[in-house]
Design an enzyme around this catalytic site. Sequence first.
Site, PDB file in Angstrom:
ATOM      1  N   ASP A 392       1.092  -1.037   0.305  1.00  8.32           N
ATOM      2  CA  ASP A 392      -0.421  -0.420  -0.230  1.00  8.32           C
ATOM      3  C   ASP A 392       1.082   1.780  -0.613  1.00  8.32           C
ATOM      4  O   ASP A 392       2.358   1.393  -0.060  1.00  8.32           O
ATOM      5  CB  ASP A 392      -0.953  -0.035   1.345  1.00  8.32           C
ATOM      6  CG  ASP A 392      -1.689   1.495   1.500  1.00  8.32           C
ATOM      7  OD1 ASP A 392      -2.481   1.246  -0.016  1.00  8.32           O
ATOM      8  OD2 ASP A 392      -2.356   1.365   2.768  1.00  8.32           O
ATOM      9  N   LYS A 393       0.369   2.883  -0.514  1.00  4.28           N
ATOM     10  CA  LYS A 393       1.098   3.660  -0.492  1.00  4.28           C
ATOM     11  C   LYS A 393       0.817   4.433   0.997  1.00  4.28           C
ATOM     12  O   LYS A 393       1.790   4.455   1.896  1.00  4.28           O
ATOM     13  CB  LYS A 393       0.823   4.302  -1.396  1.00  4.28           C
ATOM     14  CG  LYS A 393       1.939   5.984  -1.714  1.00  4.28           C
ATOM     15  CD  LYS A 393       1.092   6.951  -2.410  1.00  4.28           C
ATOM     16  CE  LYS A 393      -0.082   7.259  -2.250  1.00  4.28           C
ATOM     17  NZ  LYS A 393       0.592   8.254  -0.887  1.00  4.28           N
ATOM     18  N   THR A 394      -0.354   5.013   1.087  1.00  3.86           N
ATOM     19  CA  THR A 394      -0.912   6.192   1.827  1.00  3.86           C
ATOM     20  C   THR A 394      -0.363   4.953   3.242  1.00  3.86           C
ATOM     21  O   THR A 394      -0.715   4.106   3.339  1.00  3.86           O
ATOM     22  CB  THR A 394      -1.837   6.264   1.574  1.00  3.86           C
ATOM     23  OG1 THR A 394      -2.036   6.998   0.455  1.00  3.86           O
ATOM     24  CG2 THR A 394      -1.808   7.242   2.988  1.00  3.86           C
ATOM     25  N   PHE A 532     -12.400  19.990  -9.282  1.00  4.24           N
ATOM     26  CA  PHE A 532     -11.239  18.911 -10.287  1.00  4.24           C
ATOM     27  C   PHE A 532     -12.004  17.640 -11.127  1.00  4.24           C
ATOM     28  O   PHE A 532     -12.779  17.183 -10.487  1.00  4.24           O
ATOM     29  CB  PHE A 532     -10.463  18.675  -9.111  1.00  4.24           C
ATOM     30  CG  PHE A 532      -9.371  17.599  -9.755  1.00  4.24           C
ATOM     31  CD1 PHE A 532      -8.545  17.555 -10.719  1.00  4.24           C
ATOM     32  CD2 PHE A 532      -9.365  16.665  -9.211  1.00  4.24           C
ATOM     33  CE1 PHE A 532      -7.866  16.382 -10.515  1.00  4.24           C
ATOM     34  CE2 PHE A 532      -9.441  14.963  -9.332  1.00  4.24           C
ATOM     35  CZ  PHE A 532      -7.941  15.207  -9.698  1.00  4.24           C
ATOM     36  N   LYS A 555      -5.722  26.952  -9.408  1.00  2.00           N
ATOM     37  CA  LYS A 555      -4.149  26.200  -9.019  1.00  2.00           C
ATOM     38  C   LYS A 555      -3.510  24.939  -9.412  1.00  2.00           C
ATOM     39  O   LYS A 555      -5.408  24.327  -9.847  1.00  2.00           O
ATOM     40  CB  LYS A 555      -3.432  26.059  -7.206  1.00  2.00           C
ATOM     41  CG  LYS A 555      -4.675  25.291  -6.876  1.00  2.00           C
ATOM     42  CD  LYS A 555      -4.732  25.758  -5.616  1.00  2.00           C
ATOM     43  CE  LYS A 555      -5.180  24.781  -4.445  1.00  2.00           C
ATOM     44  NZ  LYS A 555      -5.565  24.735  -3.158  1.00  2.00           N
ATOM     45  N   ARG A 589       7.208  17.865  -4.013  1.00  2.00           N
ATOM     46  CA  ARG A 589       5.388  17.965  -5.391  1.00  2.00           C
ATOM     47  C   ARG A 589       5.325  19.962  -5.330  1.00  2.00           C
ATOM     48  O   ARG A 589       4.825  20.657  -4.879  1.00  2.00           O
ATOM     49  CB  ARG A 589       4.470  18.024  -3.959  1.00  2.00           C
ATOM     50  CG  ARG A 589       4.203  15.703  -3.805  1.00  2.00           C
ATOM     51  CD  ARG A 589       3.639  15.759  -2.947  1.00  2.00           C
ATOM     52  NE  ARG A 589       2.345  15.770  -2.745  1.00  2.00           N
ATOM     53  CZ  ARG A 589       1.596  15.302  -2.661  1.00  2.00           C
ATOM     54  NH1 ARG A 589       1.602  13.261  -2.834  1.00  2.00           N
ATOM     55  NH2 ARG A 589       0.362  15.003  -3.086  1.00  2.00           N
ATOM     56  N   LYS A 764      -6.880  -5.340  -5.029  1.00 13.23           N
ATOM     57  CA  LYS A 764      -5.437  -5.773  -4.812  1.00 13.23           C
ATOM     58  C   LYS A 764      -5.524  -6.915  -4.093  1.00 13.23           C
ATOM     59  O   LYS A 764      -4.514  -7.541  -4.762  1.00 13.23           O
ATOM     60  CB  LYS A 764      -5.325  -4.832  -3.285  1.00 13.23           C
ATOM     61  CG  LYS A 764      -5.507  -3.310  -3.432  1.00 13.23           C
ATOM     62  CD  LYS A 764      -4.980  -2.670  -1.677  1.00 13.23           C
ATOM     63  CE  LYS A 764      -4.860  -0.937  -2.166  1.00 13.23           C
ATOM     64  NZ  LYS A 764      -4.646  -0.800  -0.884  1.00 13.23           N
TER      65      LYS A 764
END
Length: 1228
Positions: A392-394, A532, A555, A589, A764
Amino acid sequence: MTHFVSHVSAEEERRVRANDREYNEKFQYASNCIMTSKYNIITFLPVNLFEQFQEVANTYFLFLLILQLIPQISSLSWFTTIVPLALVLSITAVKDATDDYFRHKSDNQVNNRQSQVLIRGSLQNEKWMNVRVGDIIKLENNQFVAADLLLLSSSEPHGLCYIETAELDGETNMKVRQSVSVTSELGDPNNLASFDGEVVCEPPNNKLDRFCGTLYWRDKKYTLTNQNMLLRGCVLRNTEACYGLVIFAGPDTKLMQNSGRTKFKRTSIDRLMNTLVLWIFGFLVCMGVILAVGNAVWEREVGSLFQSYLPWDPPVDNFLFSAFLSFWSYVIILNTVVPISLYVSVEVIRLGHSYFINWDQQMFCSQCNTAAEARTTTLNEELGQVEYIFSDKTGTLTQNIMSFNKCSINGQTYGEVTDPLGPQPKRLDFTPFNPLADPDFCFYDDTLLESVKVGDLHTHEFFRLLSLCHTVMSEEKSEGELVYKAQSPDEGALVTAARNFGFVFRSRTPGTITTIEMGRPVTYTLLAILDFNNIRKRMSVIVRNPEGKIRLYCKGADTVLLERLHPCNHELMNITSDHLNEYAADGLRTLALAYRDLSEDEWEAWSASHRCADKATDCREDRLAAAYEQIEQDMMLLGATAIEDKLQEGVPETIAVLSLANIKIWVLTGDKQETAVNIGYSCKMLTDDMTEVFIISGHTVQSVRQELRSEHVSVLDDVWIEFALIINGHSLAHALEADMETEFVSTACACKAVICCRVTPLQKAQVVELIKKHKKAVTLAIGDGANDVSMIKSAHIGVGISGQEGIQAVLASDYSFSQFRFLQRLLLVHGRWSYLRMCRFLCYFFYKNFAFTMVHFWFGFFCGFSAQTVYDQYFITLYNIVYTSLPVLAMGIFDQDVPDQRSLEYPKLYEPGQLNLLFNKKEFFICIAQGIYTSVVLFFVPYAVLSDATQSNGVPLADYQTFAVTTATALVIVVSVQITLDTGFWTVINHVFVWGSLGSYFTIMFALHSQTLFRIFPNQFHFVGSAQSTLLQPVVWLTIALATAICIVPVLAFRFLKLDLKPQLSDTVRYTQLVRQKKRKPVGRSGRLGARGGSRRSGYAFAHQEGFGELITSGKNMRLSSLALATFASRHSSSWIDTLRRKKHTHAHTPPKHCKTCKICFPFLSLICCLTYFTSTPHFLFLHHIDVFYYNGLVELHLNARSQCFFLLFASQAFFGLPKAQIMLMYL
């Protein structure tokens, strides 16, 4: 094991009527009670025994036990089998019961949570497990959602509420949900009690991002989407209260539908053992048949001559029946080739390895006060064979903590540290300047603060944009104490930065935004939010200031925003682009900021077109995008921001080391593609050295197949080039289909890095299952949230990180710790050692038992095939329990080939486990061949010597008891010497166990053969005085010495030859370890490798879903230079030629430097060359030592000197065929 109700699969649609349990119960929907346990009190014993007897070995020993209960064929007591078997079954049952107890405990804790349910017009507290479909529930702030609810009303305006979905998708940012407008005013329990609307929707499924349904109420119908749903596992945030209608409960909820099933995990060694036990049983049957045939022939040809005084025992009446009974007798006698003590020892060794993991202080996190925990004892050696890691990432790779690091305003960059080698700058104190500043905010460049103080218009407009263009929610707990609730950590960092520099976002309503600018409160009218989406990669707000001026603030990703600027920004854009490149090279970032002034006419015209697009029934999204595109043009550039997304400590280094160990790492995340890609660069999964990064984003089966095929061809065309693959969740759904999965696996596995974005928890698990199916490799899944549970359960090994997202992942895992960096120690140290120890244990165990058992086979040819045992029955009983059990246990628990630090320095040491080189079918046959050879020596050498030997008084030694004692003593000595050769790491415990077991043999043997026991039990101890009389004879000791030498000398010779001719990497590392210990004299080396900046990529990343007011902010492009990565890798690579190539590359980028020790370099190398050639040391070993000396600073060798040695050693002999002496003379 998660139990799902059977009606789910047959359900085509769901009908739910509010406040009508009687109507809903006729559909027999599942209750809200969940059960993840495998057993209950009634089913535990039968189910657990059934699972255990699926092990071939347990069934085999049960069969032997039944045979031993038959007196006509058993020459051994039944208790020798039933006691160990019962012990193994009991230990396993207790372990399984303990694991399931904790599952029950967790289930009860969840099921007994309290919830407020509207029953007969009033709110009543009910346990979660008593909640039913159709009930209306009240949720309060910070409460978990009990079931999948349709949001009916909220305390917030317009029926809005805010939720955190970390337990579902791992994202800690808040998301917005909104009730249907017709029910948003039903905030009073009395109004809700009269609500009788009916929902018709899709059946239970695992799709977290989709819901399709219709609400029928008062003769009207209203469309329901995922934006109207609150899913189980979410937490209500920043909302005082809300009400929801239960649509799915318990196992039907999307969280439980994604949980997957608890699987019984076995290691590859366990599976191999099952096969080997079958083979051994077949071998045992063959030996039994041979000996039974021999018995039939002997009884017919020879035994019949002795019938007058040696008749057959009843019920034997002919030679065939005698052979039949002899067969079963030999099956019992020879069963010790696989004793039950093997499985007891395996469990003890695994338990010891688990404690080593739990006790490892280097895997203890002092910040969290959390130690590593082995939550299972059955998978330790599998840790040494992992080929694929799914992460996983987060919260797993990142801390999910963002900090405002640098910025560029009107061509001026801020945040740089002017002198990295000088004193560290002081952290700015914003309190005197701004009483509302966040005390935790860190920034060090005071020039930016001075620019704000002097009133620079561009700087003020920069921070004004950051304070307005967002969807952060503000909560003021006390006067001046602001708490921001951001939809993403990026937004929180940007708004906090604006707050500290004097532009404080204070509060918002659906139509206004209130800020405090330089101490003065200002309220802006919010005219529009330009939302977005994945294509736009930007968001804008249109506001009217108190003076009536209308301005658009935008932005977004620099790649999309810079091309929408007014032409007059060309020069500023070039400068800002350079700054963005610098920020990206630092791994930050990046985000670009711009604005546009609008006239009233422009605003009115655009607002009308926007309203038309918003109300469109067809192609609404496309029309809105066109409207946004129309207004977001000719903007003026303000600058750019750079945010650092803090990785967990040691993540890049851990991934680099694991990659060197030939472990492939895939990131499976619910985040957007931009976020995942930037994290990929941060942790060095993606590098600038990669030739191409494939992105698969097709929405149809055909487009995904075409992308896969084209990229597969590219990969096959040049297998030496590194590629990376990035695939989105909707594309992955097609790639996982049966007709495309092979292409996906072949393409993905050929890439160095794979990142799957926007994947569901079930996807996953499906990716893990796909690799298990096609690659037959050991997989490991690591995660920290409930959304990772199914992946953790599906992998061979599941690792849970005890982080910020609860303990669901930890509870479902096999191993847990608090930091991703501990994974390299878990695998490269504990995993490799566990695999090594288990393999050595099994090889030795099979060897010693074949050496012990096969003596009976040879003896059968000399005892009339009568099933007579060679040894005393007490020796047979104690051989595996006392005499040889503890030394092999000590080796299996404590042994190691190289120290832990060397295991981390040389990741290539991990590869034998991946290739399963240390214990496989070939190694098994080698072990049993050695055991059979030993048994031949142990039988025939004493037989040949003692057949003609006599005592000093002339009494012959050729008797059964003398032969038995001699053979048994030689056996114990030989296997004890063998384990001293097999043990690579000696501890006090090893010495005590080896020499203690040898001493215990003689002590027990003399006791069992004593007169005392014979007088007490004359029918049990038949070898009275045999040990004393036998071991007093010199010829017996000479026989034992001869047998030992014949058994051991070939083993020693083979190992010396193998070490000299074909040494393994571990042999080389051990040798370098000895060199380091004896000769190391540290000498400092000067010089630093410079870092090369990477090229800038789009850094704008969005980390949450599209919807009302939802904003995903900046991305990050963090990477280390390829040169630094190569240098790091070279220090851990085991290949000297790779090291030489990297060193050459390094010197190509740095000025030539003369060796500081040239005066001793060549004499030293000359000495090494002489020693190498005159002792026949292998060439590559010599060069590896040279390389080791180079690294250790023993002698600072110049690259040219090493190159000359290379050509001297290889070119001279290989091309000219010169003798060694002549080569050395030429060199000197």
